[in-house]
Design a protein around this motif. Structure first.
Motif, PDB file in Angstrom:
ATOM      1  N   THR A   1       0.869  -1.178   0.000  1.00 51.42           N
ATOM      2  CA  THR A   1       0.000   0.000   0.000  1.00 51.42           C
ATOM      3  C   THR A   1       0.904   1.225   0.000  1.00 51.42           C
ATOM      4  O   THR A   1       1.778   1.341   0.860  1.00 51.42           O
ATOM      5  N   VAL A   2       0.674   2.121  -0.984  1.00 48.00           N
ATOM      6  CA  VAL A   2       1.585   3.252  -1.190  1.00 48.00           C
ATOM      7  C   VAL A   2       0.836   4.574  -1.055  1.00 48.00           C
ATOM      8  O   VAL A   2      -0.202   4.777  -1.693  1.00 48.00           O
ATOM      9  N   PHE A   3       1.380   5.473  -0.222  1.00 46.73           N
ATOM     10  CA  PHE A   3       0.780   6.793  -0.036  1.00 46.73           C
ATOM     11  C   PHE A   3       1.606   7.909  -0.662  1.00 46.73           C
ATOM     12  O   PHE A   3       1.123   9.012  -0.849  1.00 46.73           O
ATOM     13  N   LYS A   4       2.889   7.597  -0.966  1.00 47.87           N
ATOM     14  CA  LYS A   4       3.779   8.627  -1.524  1.00 47.87           C
ATOM     15  C   LYS A   4       4.466   8.087  -2.767  1.00 47.87           C
ATOM     16  O   LYS A   4       4.859   6.910  -2.787  1.00 47.87           O
ATOM     17  N   PRO A   5       4.635   8.931  -3.799  1.00 49.08           N
ATOM     18  CA  PRO A   5       5.249   8.466  -5.045  1.00 49.08           C
ATOM     19  C   PRO A   5       6.599   7.782  -4.845  1.00 49.08           C
ATOM     20  O   PRO A   5       6.902   6.800  -5.518  1.00 49.08           O
ATOM     21  N   GLU A   6       7.385   8.273  -3.903  1.00 42.59           N
ATOM     22  CA  GLU A   6       8.724   7.695  -3.705  1.00 42.59           C
ATOM     23  C   GLU A   6       8.675   6.276  -3.135  1.00 42.59           C
ATOM     24  O   GLU A   6       9.684   5.560  -3.125  1.00 42.59           O
ATOM     25  N   ASP A   7       7.495   5.850  -2.651  1.00 41.10           N
ATOM     26  CA  ASP A   7       7.366   4.501  -2.089  1.00 41.10           C
ATOM     27  C   ASP A   7       6.848   3.476  -3.095  1.00 41.10           C
ATOM     28  O   ASP A   7       6.647   2.304  -2.741  1.00 41.10           O
ATOM     29  N   LEU A   8       6.612   3.895  -4.355  1.00 39.31           N
ATOM     30  CA  LEU A   8       6.146   2.947  -5.371  1.00 39.31           C
ATOM     31  C   LEU A   8       7.192   1.854  -5.558  1.00 39.31           C
ATOM     32  O   LEU A   8       8.381   2.146  -5.689  1.00 39.31           O
ATOM     33  N   PRO A   9       6.794   0.578  -5.554  1.00 32.74           N
ATOM     34  CA  PRO A   9       7.782  -0.511  -5.579  1.00 32.74           C
ATOM     35  C   PRO A   9       8.427  -0.702  -6.952  1.00 32.74           C
ATOM     36  O   PRO A   9       7.810  -0.436  -7.986  1.00 32.74           O
ATOM     37  N   ASP A  10       9.649  -1.157  -6.933  1.00 26.33           N
ATOM     38  CA  ASP A  10      10.365  -1.498  -8.155  1.00 26.33           C
ATOM     39  C   ASP A  10      10.411  -3.021  -8.235  1.00 26.33           C
ATOM     40  O   ASP A  10      11.092  -3.672  -7.446  1.00 26.33           O
ATOM     41  N   THR A  11       9.649  -3.603  -9.159  1.00 25.28           N
ATOM     42  CA  THR A  11       9.574  -5.070  -9.262  1.00 25.28           C
ATOM     43  C   THR A  11       9.768  -5.486 -10.719  1.00 25.28           C
ATOM     44  O   THR A  11       9.601  -4.670 -11.626  1.00 25.28           O
ATOM     45  N   PRO A  12      10.046  -6.750 -10.966  1.00 19.60           N
ATOM     46  CA  PRO A  12      10.205  -7.226 -12.345  1.00 19.60           C
ATOM     47  C   PRO A  12       8.877  -7.635 -12.998  1.00 19.60           C
ATOM     48  O   PRO A  12       8.865  -8.092 -14.135  1.00 19.60           O
ATOM     49  N   TYR A  13       7.759  -7.462 -12.273  1.00 19.98           N
ATOM     50  CA  TYR A  13       6.483  -7.995 -12.750  1.00 19.98           C
ATOM     51  C   TYR A  13       5.642  -6.936 -13.470  1.00 19.98           C
ATOM     52  O   TYR A  13       5.616  -5.765 -13.081  1.00 19.98           O
ATOM     53  N   ASN A  14       4.931  -7.384 -14.502  1.00 22.61           N
ATOM     54  CA  ASN A  14       4.043  -6.491 -15.239  1.00 22.61           C
ATOM     55  C   ASN A  14       2.815  -6.137 -14.400  1.00 22.61           C
ATOM     56  O   ASN A  14       2.439  -6.858 -13.469  1.00 22.61           O
TER      57      ASN A  14
END
Length: 197
Positions: A12-25
């Motif tokens: 669950t993300v509230f701030k843009p900088e916390d968006l996850p970096d993953t290999p999945y589409n």
């Protein structure tokens, strides 16, 4: 067609900088507040406790990542157009949604949800134009179609939505009902198409 065997909240993300970096589409779902997004997501994955459903609009204030079949993400974006929020909170939502939509190289497609009874609002039209501007593939889901009582409303639904949004037949319009599960199969097929692009 995708068979959903497993779905769980990943982040669950509230701030843009916390968006996850993953290999999945990823595929994302966006729409105005109270359009039925949480109910749709729960219906799609056959887990009616996954996304929190609320009768009062504006409850989803975060970007929620759901990991499906250990293979891809379904992303629930905050509902837009909820007037009772403060200007600062509305601005935060806007920044969060825009950061997500413009900064995800794994985003393969967006489902734009429109209330079938209300029809596309000005904010829905703006979102459609925004997706086109950034070249993000999208389709339209007309929610709550079980509330359309007249057959004539059902018969002209897709045409009315296409006209109001200014889209042609190349953009898929899927009638959907969380109550009857109409449209579930079509949405799963569209998810698969997006992921294969």
């Amino acid at each position: 067609m995708i068979t959903v065997k497993k779905a769980q909240l990943y982040k669950t993300v509230f701030k843009p900088e916390d968006l996850p970096d993953t290999p999945y589409n990823e595929v994302a779902f966006v729409g105005r507040s109270n359009v039925g997004k949480s109910s749709l997501l729960n219906t799609i994955v056959k887990n009616y406790r996954l996304a929190k459903v609320s009768s009062s609009p504006g409850k989803t204030r975060s970007v929620n990542f759901y990991f499906v079949n250990d293979r891809f993400f379904v992303v629930d974006l905050p509902g837009y157009g909820f007037a009772r929020l403060s200007k600062a909170e509305q601005r935060r939502w806007k920044e969060l949604i825009e950061s997500y939509l413009t900064g995800r190289d794994k985003l393969k497609g967006v489902f734009l949800l429109v209330d079938s009874k209300v029809g596309p609002t000005d904010k829905d039209i703006m979102m459609k134009e925004w997706l086109e501007y950034y070249g993000i593939p999208f389709c339209v889901v007309a929610t709550k179609v079980d509330r359309l009582k007249k057959q004539s409303e059902r018969a002209t639904l897709k045409r009315r939505i296409r006209q109001k949004l200014g889209i042609d037949n190349s953009v898929n319009v899927i009638p959907f009902s969380a109550r009857t599960r109409e449209g579930r199969v079509e949405i799963l097929k569209q998810i698969e198409q997006f992921l294969e692009q």
